[in-house]
Enzyme design. Structure first.
Site, PDB file in Angstrom:
ATOM      1  N   GLY A 166       0.867  -1.339  -0.067  1.00  0.00           N
ATOM      2  CA  GLY A 166       0.092   0.005   0.312  1.00  0.00           C
ATOM      3  C   GLY A 166       0.991   1.228   0.017  1.00  0.00           C
ATOM      4  CB  ILE A 168       3.462   2.303   4.642  1.00  0.00           C
ATOM      5  CG1 ILE A 168       2.934   3.658   5.271  1.00  0.00           C
ATOM      6  CG2 ILE A 168       4.817   1.951   5.177  1.00  0.00           C
ATOM      7  CD1 ILE A 168       2.313   3.224   6.642  1.00  0.00           C
ATOM      8  CB  SER A 187      -0.879  -7.909   0.048  1.00  0.00           C
ATOM      9  OG  SER A 187      -1.297  -7.415  -1.216  1.00  0.00           O
ATOM     10  CB  THR A 247       7.272  -0.350  11.047  1.00  0.00           C
ATOM     11  OG1 THR A 247       7.063  -0.762   9.758  1.00  0.00           O
ATOM     12  CG2 THR A 247       8.510  -0.428  11.415  1.00  0.00           C
ATOM     13  NE  ARG A 249      -2.175  -0.692  13.935  1.00  0.00           N
ATOM     14  CZ  ARG A 249      -1.652   0.572  13.488  1.00  0.00           C
ATOM     15  NH1 ARG A 249      -0.399   0.408  13.301  1.00  0.00           N
ATOM     16  NH2 ARG A 249      -2.253   1.469  13.297  1.00  0.00           N
ATOM     17  CD  GLU A 278       2.708  -0.541  21.183  1.00  0.00           C
ATOM     18  OE1 GLU A 278       2.186   0.785  21.121  1.00  0.00           O
ATOM     19  OE2 GLU A 278       2.863  -0.934  20.060  1.00  0.00           O
ATOM     20  CG  HIS A 297       4.073   1.857  18.241  1.00  0.00           C
ATOM     21  ND1 HIS A 297       2.669   1.453  18.569  1.00  0.00           N
ATOM     22  CD2 HIS A 297       3.852   2.495  16.977  1.00  0.00           C
ATOM     23  CE1 HIS A 297       2.072   1.465  17.638  1.00  0.00           C
ATOM     24  NE2 HIS A 297       2.587   2.272  16.525  1.00  0.00           N
TER      25      HIS A 297
END
Length: 330
Positions: A166, A168, A187, A247, A249, A278, A297
Site C-alpha cells: 500500500g 507505506i 498481499s 512497523t 501492527r 504497549e 512504537h
C-alpha cells in the site's frame, strides 16, 4: 459580578497517552480557549488491566483524544463513561474502538489524516540497523567492549520481501530499489499489474516471499483475516540468516512463535516497533534478546506528524462543537 449567576461548565477533553508531554505544544489549541477545558495525561492507563483507573481518570470528560489503538474503547467501557460524546483518534481507522457501541450511545468518532513518510523512514532505520548491527556495535562502544565485533549485511543485490504494498509498502519498495535490492511483494489482493507499477515482482504466495527474502517487512492493515498471519510455519519458511521487520501492527505476528524463532535461530533477528502490549512490560524478553532491535512504537512519532494529528484533532473538536463533525469513522 452577580454571585448568584449560574456558572458555565465547559466540556472537558482529555488527551490520552501524551508520553513525551508534547501534545499541547504540537498544535495550536487556542481555538478551543473558553470553549473546552483541555488536559493531557502522560501516564498510560490500560483499560484491559485497569478499567476502573481509566474510568476515574476520564469519567468527567465529554471528549477523548486517543492515540491509535493504544486505549481499547469497548462497549463495556463506553457504558461506564456516560458523559462521553466525542472520540478523536489518530488515523482514519481504529480497530480498538467499538464503533457500533459508540454510535448506539450517541458518541461521535472522528479521525485524522496520517502520513506515510514517517513509518517508511522508521522501517528503513530498522532495516539498516539490523543489516549493519548498529544496536550491537553501539552497545559495545558504550560498554567499552570489543572494536568491530560483527560483519554487516550488504543490501545491494539482496532480496527485500514486502508483505503489503500500500502507501507505506510502496514507499519502502522505492527505497529498496534505490539500494539496488531485488524487491518482491505479496498481499492477499496484489496482482502483477500493481506490483509492476511499483517496479517490483509479485510473489506467488506468502511462503514463497518469506523463503526468498533476506529482509521481510510487514505493511498490512490488521484485521480478522490478517491477525496471526505470520505464525510458526511462516517463520520456519524464512532462512536462518534472514530478518523480520514489523512497523505495522503486532497482531500480524504470533508473538509466541516469534520468540521461539528468535531464541532458537529460525531467523537471524527482528526489528520491531509494535507490540501486543504497549508500553512493553519491563520484563518482556523482547527487551533483552540480543538479536532484536526494538523501538518504543516510534513509527508515527515525528514533529510533522504530531503537528498534523493534534492540529486536526482541534479541527475535529471545533467541527463537533459547531454540530458539523468532520472525518467521521464508520
Amino acid at each position: 459580578m452577580n454571585p448568584d449567576a449560574p456558572t458555565t461548565v465547559l466540556p472537558r477533553c482529555a488527551i490520552l497517552d501524551d508520553f513525551q508531554g508534547v501534545a499541547l505544544a504540537s498544535a495550536d489549541w487556542s481555538p478551543l480557549d473558553g470553549r473546552v477545558e483541555v488536559r493531557a495525561l502522560r501516564e498510560h492507563i490500560d483499560p484491559l488491566a485497569d478499567p476502573d483507573g481509566l474510568v476515574v481518570a476520564v469519567e468527567d470528560c465529554e471528549i477523548l483524544v486517543v492515540m491509535r489503538e493504544r486505549t481499547p474503547l469497548g462497549a463495556d467501557l463506553l457504558a461506564r463513561l456516560p458523559r462521553l460524546r466525542l472520540i478523536v483518534t489518530s488515523g482514519m481507522r481504529n480497530a480498538s474502538i467499538d464503533l457500533a457501541a459508540a454510535r448506539a450511545r450517541g458518541i461521535t468518532v472522528c479521525g485524522t489524516a496520517s502520513a506515510s513518510e514517517p513509518p517508511t523512514e522508521l522501517t528503513w532505520a530498522l532495516i539498516l540497523g539490523l543489516a549493519r548491527q548498529v544496536h550491537t556495535e553501539s552497545a559495545a562502544i558504550r560498554a567499552g567492549g570489543p572494536w568491530q565485533s560483527t560483519v554487516g549485511l550488504d543490501l545491494a543485490g539482496r532480496t527485500l520481501g514486502l508483505v503489503g504494498l500500500g502507501k507505506i509498502g510502496g514507499r519502502v519498495a522505492r527505497i529498496g530499489l534505490a539500494f539496488g535490492m531485488d524487491v518482491v511483494a505479496w498481499s492477499p489482493h496484489l496482482d502483477d499489474e500493481r506490483a509492476a507499477a511499483h517496479g517490483v515482482r509479485r510473489a506467488a504466495s506468502l511462503t514463497d516471499l518469506l523463503a526468498a527474502a533476506d529482509v521481510a517487512s510487514l505493511h498490512l492493515v490488521l484485521s480478522d483475516r490478517t491477525r496471526g498471519l505470520i505464525g510458526e510455519a511462516e517463520l520456519r519458511a524464512m532462512r536462518p540468516d534472514a530478518y523480520l521487520v514489523n512497523t505495522s501492527r503486532a497482531g500480524l505476528v504470533d508473538e509466541a512463535a516469534l520468540l521461539r524463532a528468535l531464541r532458537e535461530g529460525w531467523i537471524a533477528g527482528a526489528g520491531l516497533d509494535v507490540y501486543e502490549t504497549e508500553p512493553l512490560p519491563t520484563d518482556d524478553p523482547l527487551r533483552t534478546l540480543p538479536n532484536v532491535l526494538a523501538l518504543p512504537h516510534l513509527g508515527y512519532v515525528t514533529r510533522g506528524n504530531y503537528g498534523r494529528y493534534f492540529g486536526q484533532a482541534v479541527e475535529d473538536v471545533e467541527a463537533w462543537l459547531a454540530g458539523k463533525p468532520v472525518r467521521e469513522l464508520g
